[in-house]
Design an enzyme around this catalytic site. Structure first.
Site, PDB file in Angstrom:
ATOM      1  N   HIS A 322      43.899  42.606  41.505  1.00 43.78           N
ATOM      2  CA  HIS A 322      45.073  41.885  41.184  1.00 43.78           C
ATOM      3  C   HIS A 322      46.064  41.524  42.520  1.00 43.78           C
ATOM      4  O   HIS A 322      47.125  42.342  42.412  1.00 43.78           O
ATOM      5  CB  HIS A 322      45.720  42.087  39.855  1.00 43.78           C
ATOM      6  N   HIS A 326      43.404  36.987  44.505  1.00 43.49           N
ATOM      7  CA  HIS A 326      42.891  36.457  43.209  1.00 43.49           C
ATOM      8  C   HIS A 326      43.801  35.420  42.780  1.00 43.49           C
ATOM      9  O   HIS A 326      43.387  34.401  42.282  1.00 43.49           O
ATOM     10  CB  HIS A 326      43.332  37.772  42.311  1.00 43.49           C
ATOM     11  N   HIS A 362      50.597  33.533  38.617  1.00 43.39           N
ATOM     12  CA  HIS A 362      50.274  33.970  37.071  1.00 43.39           C
ATOM     13  C   HIS A 362      50.146  35.679  36.975  1.00 43.39           C
ATOM     14  O   HIS A 362      50.115  36.343  35.854  1.00 43.39           O
ATOM     15  CB  HIS A 362      48.875  33.543  36.432  1.00 43.39           C
ATOM     16  N   ASP A 363      49.935  36.048  38.093  1.00 38.99           N
ATOM     17  CA  ASP A 363      49.683  37.802  38.329  1.00 38.99           C
ATOM     18  C   ASP A 363      50.729  38.460  39.338  1.00 38.99           C
ATOM     19  O   ASP A 363      50.504  39.507  39.682  1.00 38.99           O
ATOM     20  CB  ASP A 363      48.359  38.126  38.718  1.00 38.99           C
ATOM     21  N   ASP A 480      40.909  32.155  35.363  1.00 38.15           N
ATOM     22  CA  ASP A 480      41.317  33.451  35.510  1.00 38.15           C
ATOM     23  C   ASP A 480      40.018  34.212  35.427  1.00 38.15           C
ATOM     24  O   ASP A 480      39.930  35.413  35.955  1.00 38.15           O
ATOM     25  CB  ASP A 480      42.450  33.707  34.403  1.00 38.15           C
ATOM     26  N   GLN A 531      28.857  44.211  32.641  1.00 44.64           N
ATOM     27  CA  GLN A 531      29.082  42.570  33.007  1.00 44.64           C
ATOM     28  C   GLN A 531      28.490  41.849  32.034  1.00 44.64           C
ATOM     29  O   GLN A 531      28.546  40.702  31.848  1.00 44.64           O
ATOM     30  CB  GLN A 531      28.519  42.545  34.537  1.00 44.64           C
ATOM     31  N   PHE A 534      30.598  41.331  29.268  1.00 44.67           N
ATOM     32  CA  PHE A 534      31.488  40.598  29.534  1.00 44.67           C
ATOM     33  C   PHE A 534      31.146  38.994  29.655  1.00 44.67           C
ATOM     34  O   PHE A 534      31.964  38.010  29.035  1.00 44.67           O
ATOM     35  CB  PHE A 534      32.150  40.829  30.804  1.00 44.67           C
TER      36      PHE A 534
END
Length: 637
Positions: A322, A326, A362-363, A480, A531, A534
């Site tokens: 983050h 990113h 956004h982060d 994202d 993963q 995910f």
């Protein structure tokens, strides 16, 4: 080949994909293609025993959304007559999965039946259908089918609670289906249980039990100093930089800018060429050079660049994942999606500006810790925001707080009404990146898409501001978590970074004597399985939904998603420890072709190509070396 029959009578719509062995289909159990014409019974018997793809030409795996639900009726996922009459020229599958759209489709079925039985048109302009052509038995069967549809609709309407929206109906169903899938996934191994717990903790919006944990106040404060402003002013002295920041290699930067509209954009290389200012440079290139939005809204470019320098400085470089790279990566992905013709004419310039700006900030000031960790430890941010979207609220507050400074207020010349609307949209978009709202957002989008298609005979019509914002939220959220849809070297580089950030949180939890969160224990890794989970449970269902909205422009991403899933699935037995590679470009390209090797050789090769292992110290490698040029077709999975 060439068969496009549907296999929905049992409610099972899982795609066959390229995982026959995983599904337990191999050897003589699969009918030979030459037997299709001469021995149709072979095919019929095979289909009765095995779930097949909705289209045999489609090799991607279907998400859990298109599998049968235990408590659904036999027709719950089948193609309804109202949907089957739609024009399928876009190539989209029209199986309905959201409850509200299913109700609409059933009611349209009943209306169509009544039209045939009464010789009256169902819609204005419809031709009369003569029911005299139907036998008495056929008319009786049609009445029974219509009665069954009405009973089905009444049963589902009775389940609607007074304060529940139609989106919440879909969310409840998806959550029930995903819980069942995760339960089965967790039974496969110990690591499967860990992955299932991580998915539940991260992507389910639920009330946790009260925890009496010692408060931790440690947090890196926001950075707003004259040093940052002076750095920005120094970068902007003299002639305005061509790319927003000064660069040493103009040719290399020019080449990168020429690739700005490419999905597999190498953001790591861009960060290096921009001298570690990827967010500042990308914001200027996209918003000013590519789209002209700063000029359109009378934004002072110098002020905006100074503002972006401050925002970028508040992305922590110490975060493996983050960080500003990113933020820039999500903004570039959003820029690409919003440039596709299918959505380019849907949104206003202000809505596009809001989506791109929201992606960029956004982060900002992300501490590298999860919302759950902050709430569990009673962090001051969790207390400030009452445990509700803690980080997302903080990112927004940070970004808008800097706008209050006169020398950073780039929105000063915008009309008040326009500025307030921009702020409202940015807030809605960033709050939608809260991962615990994932199922809710996906359910709302899918309900909107399916209901619109049912109501407009297969066409997607976004009639209101709320519907357009819902789609924009889906686009930003999809970007994202889009790393899994990128080329394998890029995906692996981002995976290594997020795993290391998870491990660093686990290290802090161990120091505080807290239970270590799922996926955060570097001594008990489950990288490959995480993963696969995910992709199967989070990314694929969302991108399938986005693919329906933007067909056919997301097919490349869905195909790559399948390849990346296959790559990690083939390596599940190994599950070695993982750390950030010194250079993502150093990845062994021979590992990109597991499909052409026998399983034993795959496992052997995978041991040597994973890079150096963690030494357990938690030392971080903060190299932003570029990913090498994308593999050729022969190097892809």
């Amino acid at each position: 080949s060439g068969i496009n029959a549907e296999y929905g009578s049992s409610g099972i719509n899982a795609e066959y994909g390229s995982f026959a062995e995983e599904l337990g289909l191999a050897g003589d159990s699969v009918p030979h293609v030459n037997d299709v014409d001469t021995h149709p019974q072979i095919v019929e018997d095979f289909l009765s025993q095995n779930p097949m793809p909705r289209k045999l030409s489609d090799q991607r795996r279907g998400s859990f959304l298109y599998r049968s639900e235990a408590d659904s009726s036999s027709r719950g996922l089948s193609r309804t007559s109202s949907m089957s009459s739609m024009n399928d020229k876009n190539g989209l599958d029209d199986v309905i999965v959201t409850p509200f759209a299913q109700i609409l489709a059933r009611l349209k079925d009943v209306r169509s039946m009544m039209s045939r039985l009464t010789n009256l048109p169902a819609d204005e302009g419809d031709e009369l259908r003569n029911s005299s052509r139907l036998s008495g038995v056929e008319q009786q069967q049609m009445l029974l089918d219509g009665l069954g549809d009405i009973e089905w609709v009444l049963e589902h309407l009775n389940k609607i609670k007074a304060r529940n929206s139609v989106g919440e109906m879909a969310q409840s169903k998806f959550k029930r289906m995903l819980t069942r899938e995760l339960s089965q996934f967790s039974e496969t191994s110990r690591s499967g249980g860990q992955v299932a717990e991580w998915v539940c903790n991260t992507y389910f919006d639920r009330d946790d039990d009260e925890l009496d944990i010692e408060k931790t106040k440690a947090r890196i404060p926001m950075v707003y100093t004259k040093r940052i402003i002076n750095q920005a002013q120094q970068a902007l002295k003299g002639n305005f930089p061509k790319y927003g920041v000064e660069v040493e290699d103009e040719d290399a930067m020019s080449h990168m800018v020429s690739q700005i509209n490419v999905w597999n954009f190498d953001m790591f290389k861009f960060a290096t060429i921009s001298k570690d200012h990827p967010l500042v440079s990308l914001s200027y290139i996209v918003l000013q050079q590519e789209r002209g939005l700063l000029r359109a809204f009378n934004v002072d470019v110098h002020t905006f660049i100074k503002y972006m320098f401050v925002i970028e400085a508040n992305y922590h470089k110490t975060n493996p994942y983050h960080n500003a790279v990113h933020g820039a990566d999500v903004m570039q992905a959003c820029h690409v999606l919003l440039g596709y013709p299918v959505v380019e004419q849907v949104f206003t310039d202000l809505e596009v500006f809001a989506a791109l700006f929201a992606s960029a900030i956004h982060d900002v000031d992300h501490p590298g810790l999860s919302n759950q960790f902050l709430s569990t430890t009673s962090n001051e941010l969790a207390i400030l925001y009452n445990d509700h979207a803690v980080l997302e609220n903080h990112h927004l507050a940070t970004a808008f707080k800097f706008l209050q400074e006169d020398e950073l207020n780039w929105a000063n010349e915008m009309p008040l009404k326009q500025k307030n609307l921009l702020r409202k949209m940015v807030i809605d978009l960033v709050l939608a990146t809260d991962m615990s709202k994932h199922l809710s957002l996906m359910a709302d989008i899918k309900t909107t898409v399916e209901s619109s298609k049912v109501a407009h005979n297969g066409k997607l019509v976004l009639e209101s501001y709320n519907e357009r914002m819902l789609v924009l939220q889906g686009i930003v959220h999809s970007c994202d978590i889009s790393s899994a849809t990128k080329s394998l070297p890029i995906y692996r580089a981002w995976t290594e970074r997020i795993i290391e950030e998870f491990y660093q949180q686990g290290d802090r939890e161990r120091e505080l004597g807290l239970p270590i969160s799922p996926m955060c224990d570097r001594c008990n890794p489950s990288i490959e399985k995480s993963q696969v989970g995910f992709i199967d449970f989070i990314v694929l269902p969302l991108w399938e939904t986005l693919g329906e909205l933007m067909f056919p422009f997301c097919q490349e991403m869905l195909n790559q998603l399948n390849e990346n899933r296959n790559y990690y699935f083939c390596r599940i037995p190994e599950s070695p420890r993982c750390s950030i590679s010194e250079s993502p470009g150093d990845l062994d390209r021979s590992s990109l072709s597991p499909g052409v090797l026998p399983p034993e050789q795959k496992r052997k090769n995978s041991r040597g190509e994973r890079g150096k292992l963690c030494d357990g110290t938690g030392d971080q490698v903060s190299d932003l070396s570029s990913i090498e040029e994308e593999s050729t077709a022969g190097d892809s999975t």
